[in-house]
Scaffold this active site. Sequence first.
Site: not given
Length: 516
Positions: A190, A262
């Site tokens: 992330h 993702d």
Amino acid sequence: MTAPHLTGAGTDLRRDILTTLLPGFDGAEAPAWVIRRLEDGLGGVCLFGQNVASAEQLLALNTQLRAANPLAVIAIDEEGGDVTRLFYDRGAPYPGNALLGRIDDPALTERVARAVGEALAATGCTVTFAPDVDVNSNADNPVIGVRSFGTDASLAARHAAAWVRGVQSTGVAASAKHFPGHGDTDGDSHLVLPVVDVPLEVLRERELVPFAAAIAAGTRTIMTSHLLLPRLDAEQPATLSSRIVHGLLRGELGFEGVIVTDALDMQGASGVHGIPEAAVRALVAGCDLLCIGSDNTDDQLDEIVAAIEFAVDSGRLPVDRVREAAARVRELASTAPALPAAVDAIALEPVHSGDELARIAGAFEVSDAASGRLGASDRIGTVVRVDTVANIAVGVAPWGPFAVELVPGAPTWLDTAHVVALTAGTPLDDPRSLAGPVLVMGKDLHRHPFAVDAITALRAVRDDVVIVDLGWPSDDRAVADIATFGASRLVGEALIAFVAERLAAEPVDAVPAEAT
């Protein structure tokens, strides 16, 4: 491999491009632009905790979304553990992967996954981005940890297959993640682009084993990871690498379902190129459904669509690649479970017996010292709650015994203990002044220096301190006296029962690590 039949694709390239996109949005109601985009062919949406206010609200929302596009994918990150969206306000009533792996009963794993699928089908969701089949080979992993079934590839494989079978028995599609494996990292994709510098032989023997098992079990989708694997592709992260997506996943492993990325707003995917360019590269690499993020906008989708159209016009992205991806997404959506007319919110909550809680607690790892210290008193004097910055995947969902507190009538010894908060900015006062015994509770404690310092200070002046790690402990277990390998609400219930049983009891032998 033969491309799937292009059912419903038509000749409208723009509609096909939209079908490959899976944005998120903020709030419990769908913005007008999301409904309009769905009517124009948008592939679906990804729901997060911010989109869920209640079971009834979620079913109404999903009914509206699927009415706008009957072939919309309604995806959600419901892993049945620390990562929960359906129970984001109160923690998940499931054990989580790491504990399921420690118990090592695939039939139990299948039952848990079936319960997750039934709850999702009852609220109108069609795909869950689960199970996490990463082999957590690095105890310092900041983003996988207890989301993994364990450190052993064969164990992860049998539970990956069981989880896929269980959830897909309800009609909800599974998504094994994060290909080709996010377990051997100490970085969070992330925030950064983690590097896994191992040869393909190691991946085949470790990371790829549970993915192969999930594929054999029939997983409908697989999610890619934003990792750099320089031995396979020194330039592109896995999500954007044709060698990894097309060559390894499609070619070597023979996966024919939907490959979903993702979230492309993560630094590991778009930190260098930006989201529109990352979307183009993901499609070129062989991905079919592009998860954009958790809070996207209409203008952002315009930019992504324009970038993909330009890539097609310039010859960089073959039009057949777009059509193939859109066809796979439509085929996936066409098998979704039917929308129910109503939902019974109470029925979504499984009821667990004392024996079931004991079985979960039996998979905790407990030191002799912890058992002795708990058995020397009839109550907990002080609970030190260690709050660290949650990783983005978990978010701020309530955890452990503190989640149990939110359920009316739930039994907890926190009612009589003095609770002290410990964060990086609020150190403990004089450790000697705390009423004993002292129970310290946090997650992944060894990874946070402020927590380790506070624990060291407590242990230096007291002999009634018990450290409970509800995350993934260090390999040497130097910090944790009790490791629960999970922080879901159900784990909190099991921990409460476990501690209550040992208070005012004779010291007991440690629960062995392999206990089932």
